[in-house]
Scaffold this motif. Structure first.
Motif, PDB file in Angstrom:
ATOM      1  N   VAL A  55       7.772  -5.977 -11.642  1.00  0.00           N
ATOM      2  CA  VAL A  55       9.146  -5.755 -11.191  1.00  0.00           C
ATOM      3  C   VAL A  55       9.090  -5.198  -9.770  1.00  0.00           C
ATOM      4  O   VAL A  55       8.480  -4.142  -9.543  1.00  0.00           O
ATOM      5  CB  VAL A  55       9.896  -4.767 -12.105  1.00  0.00           C
ATOM      6  CG1 VAL A  55      11.325  -4.565 -11.617  1.00  0.00           C
ATOM      7  CG2 VAL A  55       9.886  -5.263 -13.547  1.00  0.00           C
ATOM      8  N   THR A  56       9.696  -5.864  -8.827  1.00  0.00           N
ATOM      9  CA  THR A  56       9.671  -5.363  -7.455  1.00  0.00           C
ATOM     10  C   THR A  56      10.496  -4.078  -7.350  1.00  0.00           C
ATOM     11  O   THR A  56      11.457  -3.892  -8.115  1.00  0.00           O
ATOM     12  CB  THR A  56      10.228  -6.393  -6.469  1.00  0.00           C
ATOM     13  OG1 THR A  56      11.635  -6.539  -6.683  1.00  0.00           O
ATOM     14  CG2 THR A  56       9.534  -7.738  -6.610  1.00  0.00           C
ATOM     15  N   PRO A  57      10.159  -3.186  -6.441  1.00  0.00           N
ATOM     16  CA  PRO A  57      10.968  -1.977  -6.248  1.00  0.00           C
ATOM     17  C   PRO A  57      12.421  -2.279  -5.917  1.00  0.00           C
ATOM     18  O   PRO A  57      13.327  -1.564  -6.349  1.00  0.00           O
ATOM     19  CB  PRO A  57      10.266  -1.260  -5.093  1.00  0.00           C
ATOM     20  CG  PRO A  57       8.874  -1.779  -5.102  1.00  0.00           C
ATOM     21  CD  PRO A  57       8.968  -3.192  -5.582  1.00  0.00           C
ATOM     22  N   ARG A  90       0.839  -1.199   0.000  1.00  0.00           N
ATOM     23  CA  ARG A  90       0.000   0.000   0.000  1.00  0.00           C
ATOM     24  C   ARG A  90       0.874   1.249   0.000  1.00  0.00           C
ATOM     25  O   ARG A  90       1.842   1.334   0.763  1.00  0.00           O
ATOM     26  CB  ARG A  90      -0.926   0.023   1.225  1.00  0.00           C
ATOM     27  CG  ARG A  90      -1.969   1.150   1.157  1.00  0.00           C
ATOM     28  CD  ARG A  90      -2.867   1.128   2.361  1.00  0.00           C
ATOM     29  NE  ARG A  90      -2.145   1.481   3.578  1.00  0.00           N
ATOM     30  CZ  ARG A  90      -2.691   1.567   4.781  1.00  0.00           C
ATOM     31  NH1 ARG A  90      -3.979   1.280   4.943  1.00  0.00           N
ATOM     32  NH2 ARG A  90      -1.967   1.894   5.831  1.00  0.00           N
ATOM     33  N   ASP A  91       0.536   2.195  -0.859  1.00  0.00           N
ATOM     34  CA  ASP A  91       1.244   3.464  -0.882  1.00  0.00           C
ATOM     35  C   ASP A  91       0.980   4.203   0.422  1.00  0.00           C
ATOM     36  O   ASP A  91      -0.187   4.359   0.823  1.00  0.00           O
ATOM     37  CB  ASP A  91       0.762   4.303  -2.066  1.00  0.00           C
ATOM     38  CG  ASP A  91       1.423   5.664  -2.104  1.00  0.00           C
ATOM     39  OD1 ASP A  91       2.583   5.745  -2.539  1.00  0.00           O
ATOM     40  OD2 ASP A  91       0.780   6.643  -1.674  1.00  0.00           O
ATOM     41  N   ALA A 146      13.318   3.912  -5.310  1.00  0.00           N
ATOM     42  CA  ALA A 146      12.263   3.209  -6.024  1.00  0.00           C
ATOM     43  C   ALA A 146      11.002   3.260  -5.163  1.00  0.00           C
ATOM     44  O   ALA A 146      11.051   3.025  -3.951  1.00  0.00           O
ATOM     45  CB  ALA A 146      12.669   1.765  -6.285  1.00  0.00           C
ATOM     46  N   ALA A 147       9.880   3.608  -5.780  1.00  0.00           N
ATOM     47  CA  ALA A 147       8.622   3.721  -5.031  1.00  0.00           C
ATOM     48  C   ALA A 147       8.252   2.376  -4.408  1.00  0.00           C
ATOM     49  O   ALA A 147       8.359   1.326  -5.052  1.00  0.00           O
ATOM     50  CB  ALA A 147       7.506   4.208  -5.954  1.00  0.00           C
ATOM     51  N   ASN A 148       7.803   2.398  -3.170  1.00  0.00           N
ATOM     52  CA  ASN A 148       7.492   1.169  -2.443  1.00  0.00           C
ATOM     53  C   ASN A 148       6.273   0.460  -3.010  1.00  0.00           C
ATOM     54  O   ASN A 148       6.216  -0.774  -3.042  1.00  0.00           O
ATOM     55  CB  ASN A 148       7.257   1.479  -0.964  1.00  0.00           C
ATOM     56  CG  ASN A 148       6.985   0.222  -0.157  1.00  0.00           C
ATOM     57  OD1 ASN A 148       7.803  -0.679  -0.128  1.00  0.00           O
ATOM     58  ND2 ASN A 148       5.830   0.167   0.499  1.00  0.00           N
ATOM     59  N   ALA A 149       5.266   1.225  -3.458  1.00  0.00           N
ATOM     60  CA  ALA A 149       4.054   0.653  -4.054  1.00  0.00           C
ATOM     61  C   ALA A 149       3.884   1.285  -5.434  1.00  0.00           C
ATOM     62  O   ALA A 149       3.033   2.140  -5.646  1.00  0.00           O
ATOM     63  CB  ALA A 149       2.837   0.919  -3.173  1.00  0.00           C
ATOM     64  N   PRO A 150       4.707   0.889  -6.405  1.00  0.00           N
ATOM     65  CA  PRO A 150       4.739   1.584  -7.699  1.00  0.00           C
ATOM     66  C   PRO A 150       3.465   1.373  -8.502  1.00  0.00           C
ATOM     67  O   PRO A 150       2.807   0.332  -8.410  1.00  0.00           O
ATOM     68  CB  PRO A 150       5.943   0.950  -8.402  1.00  0.00           C
ATOM     69  CG  PRO A 150       6.059  -0.407  -7.798  1.00  0.00           C
ATOM     70  CD  PRO A 150       5.653  -0.237  -6.360  1.00  0.00           C
ATOM     71  N   GLU A 169       8.256  12.770  -8.716  1.00  0.00           N
ATOM     72  CA  GLU A 169       7.955  11.395  -9.076  1.00  0.00           C
ATOM     73  C   GLU A 169       8.241  11.183 -10.559  1.00  0.00           C
ATOM     74  O   GLU A 169       7.950  12.061 -11.378  1.00  0.00           O
ATOM     75  CB  GLU A 169       6.486  11.067  -8.804  1.00  0.00           C
ATOM     76  CG  GLU A 169       6.058  11.266  -7.375  1.00  0.00           C
ATOM     77  CD  GLU A 169       4.569  11.085  -7.161  1.00  0.00           C
ATOM     78  OE1 GLU A 169       4.129  11.130  -6.005  1.00  0.00           O
ATOM     79  OE2 GLU A 169       3.830  10.912  -8.170  1.00  0.00           O
ATOM     80  N   LEU A 170       8.770  10.030 -10.928  1.00  0.00           N
ATOM     81  CA  LEU A 170       8.964   9.674 -12.332  1.00  0.00           C
ATOM     82  C   LEU A 170       8.275   8.344 -12.584  1.00  0.00           C
ATOM     83  O   LEU A 170       8.552   7.350 -11.908  1.00  0.00           O
ATOM     84  CB  LEU A 170      10.448   9.595 -12.681  1.00  0.00           C
ATOM     85  CG  LEU A 170      10.755   9.533 -14.190  1.00  0.00           C
ATOM     86  CD1 LEU A 170      12.100  10.185 -14.504  1.00  0.00           C
ATOM     87  CD2 LEU A 170      10.742   8.106 -14.718  1.00  0.00           C
TER      88      LEU A 170
END
Length: 352
Positions: free
Chosen positions: A335-337, A18-19, A239-243, A313-314
């Motif tokens: 793809v995992t963060p 969850r973000d 890398a975002a945790n919940a991309p 953010e990208l």
């Protein structure tokens, strides 16, 4: 630049994440990377014809845009083919307009309407006809961040707008309509729901813990290093945790700062360096994907902003959102963060 050491990453079963800011759910499903995708290839960076002779953003065609609201003059010792090195102009085809009068909303449970009041601007980042922001010089990238700051300060002084959306679309798949590299700034009289939700979450966290949520996240990630992509003296890229997309990444200042426009401008050269490194790594690792970058900064109106912390953010357009994403706000990412961060670390170029 500091690079975290790469750990061996074990294969993972599907996992919910969850973000922490906007509470959307992501399903990390590495096994899906092996599924057949008939007719789908790499999403295009550019997929429209490009004729520099017709580009309205190139020098000599300034009359094809509205008069500039901000101009950085050309360096006398540099390229003299243009009288400017950066221009900000009102959008010739705006989604919002400042001349629609005071916003008025008549709403019930079935309907809410208001004039689309606002300001819409285009940042023309260089007189050179480039379609790839990675080809901007470090000085040009620093100018771009400085222009964001200058326009945010100017728009805030008008006292009319609640917040600003600052973003850049790279490639047709990401929404770009012209190849000449540019950004957009849209000032709005309302607070979009994702920003309001993030503000409420961060305020609650501050009241409960006495800490900024982003600062706590940065401290944890700098300690563990699994999602850390790059770090400089004042900035970190994670890398975002919940991309929402594979290889989604965030840049944030290490020192707490709610509003980007209050960032010390002497750090923009450093910001340009680390951002250029990350763009180069992304292009190398992911074969030049289309992407959006978005500046998340505190709104101008509201009850204090100490709980907020700006970031960029990208979002690489490496997959297409489908039914689960559009219908339920739940994202599937193969793809995992941790894997994305490790890959991007390996592709970071040396500092120029």
């Amino acid at each position: 630049m500091f690079r975290a050491s790469d750990d061996l990453l074990m294969p993972q079963p599907p996992q919910f994440r969850r973000d922490p800011f906007r509470s959307h759910w992501t399903i990390l499903a590495p096994e899906r990377s092996a599924r057949p995708q008939v007719g789908l290839g790499m999403l295009p960076r550019q997929s429209f014809p490009d004729d520099p002779a017709l580009c309205p953003f190139c020098p000599g065609r300034e009359d094809q845009t509205p008069p500039a609201v901000l101009t950085y003059p050309a360096d006398p010792s540099g390229d003299r083919t243009a009288a400017w090195r950066l221009r900000v102009v009102p959008n010739k085809y705006p989604a919002v307009r400042p001349d629609l009068g005071t916003p008025y909303c008549q709403a019930d449970e079935s309907q809410a309407e208001a004039p689309a009041m606002g300001r819409s601007e285009v940042v023309i980042e260089t007189p050179r006809h480039l379609d790839d922001p990675k080809r901007l010089t470090l000085a040009e990238l620093a100018d771009l961040f400085r222009a964001y700051q200058d326009r945010l300060l100017a728009l805030a002084q008008e006292g009319t707008w609640t917040c600003a959306a600052v973003f850049k679309n790279v490639g047709a798949e990401a929404g770009a309509s012209l190849p000449h590299t540019h950004s957009q700034i849209i000032a709005l009289p309302l607070l979009p729901r994702p920003l309001a939700q993030e503000s409420a979450v961060c305020r609650t966290y501050l009241e409960r813990t006495g800490r900024c949520l982003t600062c706590a996240l940065l401290e944890r990630e700098l300690h563990k290093g699994h999602r850390l992509i790059a770090r400089s003296e004042h900035f970190a890229v994670l890398a975002a945790n919940a991309p929402r997309f594979p290889y989604e990444l965030w840049l944030a200042p290490l020192r707490h700062q709610a509003r980007f426009e209050h960032q010390d401008p002497t750090a923009f050269q450093e910001l340009a360096q680390i951002w250029h490194q990350v763009l180069a790594a992304l292009d190398d690792a992911c074969h030049q994907p289309a992407y959006n970058w978005i500046l998340q900064t505190a709104p101008w109106q509201g009850d204090g902003v100490d709980h907020l912390h700006w970031r960029v953010e990208l979002l690489p357009r490496l997959t297409r959102p489908a039914g689960l994403e559009w219908g339920f706000g739940c994202y599937i990412v193969a793809v995992t963060p941790e894997e994305a961060a490790a890959t991007l670390r390996q592709h970071l170029p040396p500092l120029p």
